[in-house]
Design an enzyme around this catalytic site. Structure first.
Site, PDB file in Angstrom:
ATOM      1  N   GLU A   1       1.637  -1.107  14.004  1.00 36.59           N
ATOM      2  CA  GLU A   1       0.705  -0.242  13.271  1.00 36.59           C
ATOM      3  C   GLU A   1      -0.638  -0.238  13.961  1.00 36.59           C
ATOM      4  O   GLU A   1      -1.161  -1.297  14.323  1.00 36.59           O
ATOM      5  CB  GLU A   1       0.490  -0.722  11.821  1.00 36.59           C
ATOM      6  CG  GLU A   1       1.673  -0.517  10.913  1.00 36.59           C
ATOM      7  CD  GLU A   1       1.407  -0.958   9.466  1.00 36.59           C
ATOM      8  OE1 GLU A   1       0.232  -0.994   9.041  1.00 36.59           O
ATOM      9  OE2 GLU A   1       2.395  -1.274   8.773  1.00 36.59           O
TER      10      GLU A   1
ATOM     11  N   ASP B   1       0.829  -1.199   0.000  1.00 33.25           N
ATOM     12  CA  ASP B   1       0.000   0.000   0.000  1.00 33.25           C
ATOM     13  C   ASP B   1       0.871   1.261   0.000  1.00 33.25           C
ATOM     14  O   ASP B   1       0.799   2.069   0.908  1.00 33.25           O
ATOM     15  CB  ASP B   1      -0.908  -0.075   1.245  1.00 33.25           C
ATOM     16  CG  ASP B   1      -1.783   1.158   1.411  1.00 33.25           C
ATOM     17  OD1 ASP B   1      -2.103   1.793   0.402  1.00 33.25           O
ATOM     18  OD2 ASP B   1      -2.130   1.476   2.571  1.00 33.25           O
TER      19      ASP B   1
ATOM     20  N   LYS C   1      -3.767   8.022   6.816  1.00 40.77           N
ATOM     21  CA  LYS C   1      -3.675   7.646   8.238  1.00 40.77           C
ATOM     22  C   LYS C   1      -2.616   8.456   8.981  1.00 40.77           C
ATOM     23  O   LYS C   1      -2.341   8.197  10.157  1.00 40.77           O
ATOM     24  CB  LYS C   1      -3.395   6.153   8.372  1.00 40.77           C
ATOM     25  CG  LYS C   1      -4.558   5.297   7.856  1.00 40.77           C
ATOM     26  CD  LYS C   1      -4.446   3.849   8.263  1.00 40.77           C
ATOM     27  CE  LYS C   1      -5.552   3.028   7.618  1.00 40.77           C
ATOM     28  NZ  LYS C   1      -5.426   2.883   6.172  1.00 40.77           N
TER      29      LYS C   1
ATOM     30  N   GLU D   1       3.781  -7.950   7.244  1.00 38.18           N
ATOM     31  CA  GLU D   1       2.479  -8.537   6.935  1.00 38.18           C
ATOM     32  C   GLU D   1       2.489  -9.595   5.846  1.00 38.18           C
ATOM     33  O   GLU D   1       1.650  -9.577   4.940  1.00 38.18           O
ATOM     34  CB  GLU D   1       1.476  -7.439   6.557  1.00 38.18           C
ATOM     35  CG  GLU D   1       1.175  -6.486   7.694  1.00 38.18           C
ATOM     36  CD  GLU D   1      -0.103  -5.682   7.489  1.00 38.18           C
ATOM     37  OE1 GLU D   1      -0.592  -5.633   6.345  1.00 38.18           O
ATOM     38  OE2 GLU D   1      -0.591  -5.124   8.475  1.00 38.18           O
TER      39      GLU D   1
ATOM     40  N   TYR E   1      -5.948  -3.056  13.217  1.00 33.40           N
ATOM     41  CA  TYR E   1      -6.836  -1.964  12.814  1.00 33.40           C
ATOM     42  C   TYR E   1      -8.252  -2.159  13.369  1.00 33.40           C
ATOM     43  O   TYR E   1      -9.226  -1.922  12.672  1.00 33.40           O
ATOM     44  CB  TYR E   1      -6.832  -1.861  11.271  1.00 33.40           C
ATOM     45  CG  TYR E   1      -5.509  -1.300  10.770  1.00 33.40           C
ATOM     46  CD1 TYR E   1      -5.312   0.073  10.698  1.00 33.40           C
ATOM     47  CD2 TYR E   1      -4.455  -2.131  10.420  1.00 33.40           C
ATOM     48  CE1 TYR E   1      -4.096   0.611  10.272  1.00 33.40           C
ATOM     49  CE2 TYR E   1      -3.237  -1.604   9.998  1.00 33.40           C
ATOM     50  CZ  TYR E   1      -3.074  -0.235   9.930  1.00 33.40           C
ATOM     51  OH  TYR E   1      -1.873   0.296   9.515  1.00 33.40           O
TER      52      TYR E   1
ATOM     53  N   TYR F   1     -10.486  -1.202   9.907  1.00 37.18           N
ATOM     54  CA  TYR F   1     -10.880  -2.185   8.889  1.00 37.18           C
ATOM     55  C   TYR F   1     -11.908  -3.179   9.432  1.00 37.18           C
ATOM     56  O   TYR F   1     -12.655  -3.775   8.664  1.00 37.18           O
ATOM     57  CB  TYR F   1      -9.657  -2.943   8.358  1.00 37.18           C
ATOM     58  CG  TYR F   1      -8.764  -2.081   7.496  1.00 37.18           C
ATOM     59  CD1 TYR F   1      -9.256  -1.458   6.350  1.00 37.18           C
ATOM     60  CD2 TYR F   1      -7.437  -1.875   7.826  1.00 37.18           C
ATOM     61  CE1 TYR F   1      -8.445  -0.662   5.568  1.00 37.18           C
ATOM     62  CE2 TYR F   1      -6.610  -1.078   7.044  1.00 37.18           C
ATOM     63  CZ  TYR F   1      -7.133  -0.472   5.910  1.00 37.18           C
ATOM     64  OH  TYR F   1      -6.336   0.323   5.135  1.00 37.18           O
TER      65      TYR F   1
HETATM   66  C1  GCB Z   1      -1.056  -2.204   6.767  1.00 36.82           C
HETATM   67  C2  GCB Z   1       0.214  -2.105   6.001  1.00 36.82           C
HETATM   68  C3  GCB Z   1       0.499  -0.682   5.555  1.00 36.82           C
HETATM   69  C4  GCB Z   1      -0.777  -0.033   5.054  1.00 36.82           C
HETATM   70  C5  GCB Z   1      -1.762   0.002   6.194  1.00 36.82           C
HETATM   71  C6  GCB Z   1      -3.106   0.616   5.781  1.00 36.82           C
HETATM   72  O1  GCB Z   1      -1.273  -3.096   7.506  1.00 36.82           O
HETATM   73  O2  GCB Z   1       1.321  -2.629   6.679  1.00 36.82           O
HETATM   74  O3  GCB Z   1       1.478  -0.713   4.545  1.00 36.82           O
HETATM   75  O4  GCB Z   1      -0.566   1.228   4.519  1.00 36.82           O
HETATM   76  O5  GCB Z   1      -2.017  -1.279   6.628  1.00 36.82           O
HETATM   77  O6  GCB Z   1      -3.248   1.821   5.886  1.00 36.82           O
HETATM   78  O7  GCB Z   1      -3.973  -0.124   5.347  1.00 36.82           O
END
Ligand code: GCB
Length: 594
Positions: free
Chosen positions: A506, A162, A570, A416, A471, A475
Site C-alpha cells: 500500500e 477502514d 485514495k 497491518e 504512507y 499520514y
Molecule cells: C491502511 C490499511 C487500509 C486503509 C489505508 C488508509 O494501511 O491497510 O485498509 O484503508 O491504510 O487509507 O488509511
C-alpha cells in the site's frame, strides 16, 4: 469443498434473486421461530448484495444484529436418488440456515463458503422454504475483530479496519445435486522441468461408497485435446511442451476427474489447471523461474448500491480497468473475494495476493480515524488464544478454497496487525506454520504497518516476502514530499538489508476528484500524482522491491469520520471507476493497454 458446477453427473440451481428480508429489531426471531413462517414485516431484498445500501433507511444501513432472509425453492424433479446440497458462497459475518423447520448449518466468518447436505429433508418436485439468519456483529474472537458497544443511542459496532461493515448474502446461494458417492476434493500442484509440465494431483471421495472409490483423470488442453491421462487417487501427469500459465497469458488446461463405478462414470468434476511455479529466491519472486514485478492495487469488493455484493458486470469492468491501466496483479485486501473473481483472474492471467479477513488486529492504530480507543490488542480479554484458533481455521479454509487457483501466488495471513510486541510474535509464529502446512507450495507473508518499522517488527522474520504499507507523504510528512522521500528511503534501505523480496502493498494519498492546485497540496489530484512519483523514485532505486500496489484501485465506502470525505478517497479511480489524474500517470508507468 468443491464449488457447485454443472457436470455430466451434477446439476445446480442458483437461488439468487429477490428474497424476503426482515431486521430482527427486538431480537425475537430465534426464540419465536421465524424460520417456520413468513418473516414478520418482511420486505423484498436482492441476493447477492449487502443489505445496507439497498433502502434509503438509516435503520437498515447502520443496523447491528440479526437480519433474516427467506426464499422458497422447488427441488428439481430429476434429482430423485441424488445427494442434494445447499451451498452459500458467503454470509457476512455468520449465519444459521434452516430448510423448512430443520436447522441445517451454522457458519462463522463472512467471506468463505459453507454448505449442508439436505437430501433427507427435501423431496424432488416439492417446494421447500429456506431461511437464513445472518448476523453482522464482530467480537474479539472473530476474524476480523470488533466489539459491540451499548451506547445511549443504541448498539454500535466498533472495529479497527477502514472499510464499511457491509453485511448480508454477498454471493450466490446454490442448491446442487451430486451422486451418492462423489468427488469431494481435488488438490493439484504444478511443476516445470524445462518444457515439460507436471500436474501432481490428489483426489478424495465422499458419501456411501467413498472407501472403495476408484478414479480416472484426463487433462485436456484449451483446444480440448488430451494432454495426459492417469488413474488412482494420487498421481503425477506429465505434459511435454507444456503451455505455461504466465502473468498476462492465463492459459488453462482442464482436468476432468472421474469417480468410477466399474467402467461407468459415477461422478465427474472439471478443474481448471494452470501449469506454473512460484518461488522466492534471494530478493526475487519468481514465476516460472523468471523474476516477476507486481504492478497493481489493493482493492475492495465495493460498489454503489451493491456494497460488497458480487456482480459479474462489475467484475468484468474492474478487470477491464486493470488492463487499461496496465496492472498485472492485485491483492484481495482485506478478505477473500468471491470465487468468481479468482476464476476470472486465472483466465485473465492476473497474479493475486490472497488475503485472509484478518484485518484490524491492531488497536494502537488510527485513533483519529476510528475514534477513542482504550483497548489492548493482545490480552486475555481481547485478541487471545481463541481468536488465534479462529484465525488458524480461516487460514486453512482459505487455502482449502483457493489452493488450486494458478492466479494465487502468495498468501497474506493478515493486514497491518500489531507486530512490534512480544505478544504479537507469540500470536503469529504458529499461524505461519499453519499456512505452510496447509500449502507447502506458495510463499507466505503478512502485511506490515508503519507503526512497526524496520528494526521493530517482530513478525516479518517469519515471512517469505516482506509486504509493507507505507504512507510517507500522507499520514506522516503530510504535504512534505522531500522530507517523506528521505525518511522512506532510509526505512526501505533497512528492509532491503533483510535479503527478502519486498512488495509495497500500500502507498496512497486521499484525493478529491476535481480538486486542483497550482502548488500541489494534499487532497488535490496534482498532489496524488507527485506523491506517487516520489514513491516510484524510491522503489526504482531498491533492487529488492519486486512490486508496487497502489492503495487503492478505487474510492470506497468506510466508517464516516473527520478524516474521511464521502469514503476513503485514495482510489486511482473514483468509486464509479473514472480515472483521476493519478490513473493516467500509472497507465504511462505500467504500459496500460486497450
Ligand atoms: C491502511 C490499511 C487500509 C486503509 C489505508 C488508509 O494501511 O491497510 O485498509 O484503508 O491504510 O487509507 O488509511
Amino acid at each position: 469443498m468443491l464449488r457447485p458446477r454443472d457436470t455430466p453427473t451434477r446439476e445446480r440451481k442458483r437461488l439468487d434473486g429477490l428474497w424476503t428480508f426482515a431486521l430482527d429489531l427486538q431480537g425475537l426471531g430465534r426464540t419465536t421461530g421465524w424460520q417456520s413462517r413468513p418473516l414478520p414485516g418482511a420486505r423484498e431484498i436482492a441476493v447477492p448484495a449487502s443489505f445496507n445500501d439497498l433502502f434509503a433507511d438509516p435503520e437498515v444501513r447502520d443496523y447491528v444484529g440479526d437480519v433474516w432472509y427467506q426464499t422458497a425453492v422447488r427441488i428439481p424433479r430429476g434429482w430423485a436418488g441424488q445427494r442434494i446440497v445447499l451451498n452459500f458462497e458467503s454470509a457476512t459475518h455468520r449465519a444459521t440456515v434452516w430448510v423448512d423447520d430443520t436447522e441445517v448449518v451454522t457458519h462463522e466468518g463472512g467471506y468463505l463458503p459453507f454448505e449442508a447436505e439436505v437430501t433427507d429433508l427435501v423431496t424432488p418436485g416439492e417446494e421447500v422454504r429456506i431461511t437464513a439468519v445472518v448476523n453482522n456483529e464482530l467480537t474479539f474472537q472473530t476474524i476480523p475483530p470488533g466489539v459491540v458497544e451499548e451506547t445511549p443511542s443504541g448498539k454500535k459496532l466498533r472495529y479497527w479496519h477502514d472499510f464499511f461493515n457491509y453485511a448480508g448474502l454477498h454471493r450466490s446461494v446454490w442448491l446442487y445435486s451430486t451422486p451418492r458417492t462423489y468427488v469431494s476434493d481435488i488438490t493439484v500442484v504444478t511443476g516445470l522441468d524445462g518444457a515439460v509440465g507436471t500436474v501432481r494431483y490428489a483426489l478424495e471421495a465422499g458419501g456411501e461408497a467413498a472407501d472403495q472409490a476408484r478414479f480416472a483423470v484426463v487433462l485436456r488442453n484449451a483446444e480440448g485435446h488430451e494432454a495426459a491421462v492417469g488413474d488412482g487417487a494420487t498421481g503425477t501427469l506429465t505434459v511435454p511442451d507444456v503451455h505455461r500459465w504466465t502473468p498476462g497469458d492465463g492459459y488453462l488446461y482442464d482436468l476432468e476427474v472421474r469417480l468410477l463405478d466399474g467402467e461407468a462414470t459415477a461422478d465427474s468434476y472439471p478443474l481448471a489447471v494452470g501449469v506454473r511455479t512460484v518461488e522466492v529466491r534471494g530478493t526475487d519472486l519468481l514465476v516460472n523461474g523468471q523474476p516477476f514485478y507486481l504492478r497493481g492495487f489493493g482493492m475492495h469488493e465495493d460498489h454503489a448500491v451493491l456494497g460488497k455484493g458480487h456482480s459479474d458486470a462489475h467484475l468484468v469492468h474492474d478487470v477491464a480497468v486493470l488492463e487499461w491501466v496496465g496492472a498485472n496483479s492485485f491483492r484481495t485486501s482485506h478478505y477473500p473475494y468471491a470465487e468468481d473473481v479468482l476464476e476470472y483472474a486465472d483466465r485473465q492471467g492476473l497474479v493475486v495476493i490472497d488475503e485472509t479477513p484478518a484485518v484490524g488486529l491492531n488497536m494502537g492504530l488510527g485513533g483519529g480515524i476510528f475514534g477513542a480507543q482504550g483497548y489492548t490488542t493482545f490480552s486475555p480479554e481481547t485478541i487471545n488464544e481463541r481468536t488465534q484458533a479462529v484465525h488458524a481455521q480461516v487460514i486453512r479454509d482459505l487455502v482449502a478454497r483457493d489452493k488450486n487457483h494458478p492466479c494465487v501466488a502468495l498468501w497474506s495471513i493478515a493486514n497491518e496487525p500489531e507486530s512490534q510486541t512480544p505478544a504479537a510474535e507469540e500470536y503469529f509464529r504458529p499461524l505461519f506454520d499453519v499456512a505452510r502446512e496447509a500449502d507447502p507450495t506458495r510463499p507466505v507473508g503478512f502485511v506490515n504497518v508503519m507503526l512497526a518499522p524496520h528494526g521493530q517488527c517482530r513478525v516479518s522474520q517469519f515471512s517469505d516476502v516482506i509486504m509493507l504499507n507505507r504512507y510517507y507523504g500522507w499520514y506522516v510528512y503530510s504535504g512534505d514530499l522531500p522530507g517523506a522521500e528521505r525518511a522512506w528511503r532510509e526505512e526501505l534501505a533497512g528492509w532491503a538489508s533483510e535479503g527478502k523480496p519486498i512488495i509495497i502493498t500500500e502507498y496512497g494519498a486521499d484525493t478529491f476528484p476535481g480538486l486542483h492546485n497550482l502548488v500541489p497540496q494534499p487532497w488535490s489530484e496534482e498532489y496524488q500524482v507527485e506523491y506517487l512519483e516520489m514513491n516510484h523514485r524510491v522503489f526504482d532505486s531498491v533492487a529488492a522491491v519486486v512490486g508496487e500496489h497502489v492503495w487503492n484501485f478505487a474510492d470506497f465506502a468506510t466508517v464516516a469520520g473527520p478524516s474521511r470525505v464521502g469514503g476513503n478517497k485514495k482510489g486511482a479511480f473514483t468509486r464509479d471507476r473514472e480515472p483521476k489524474a493519478a490513473a493516467h500517470l500509472l497507465r504511462r508507468r505500467w504500459g496500460g493497454g486497450v
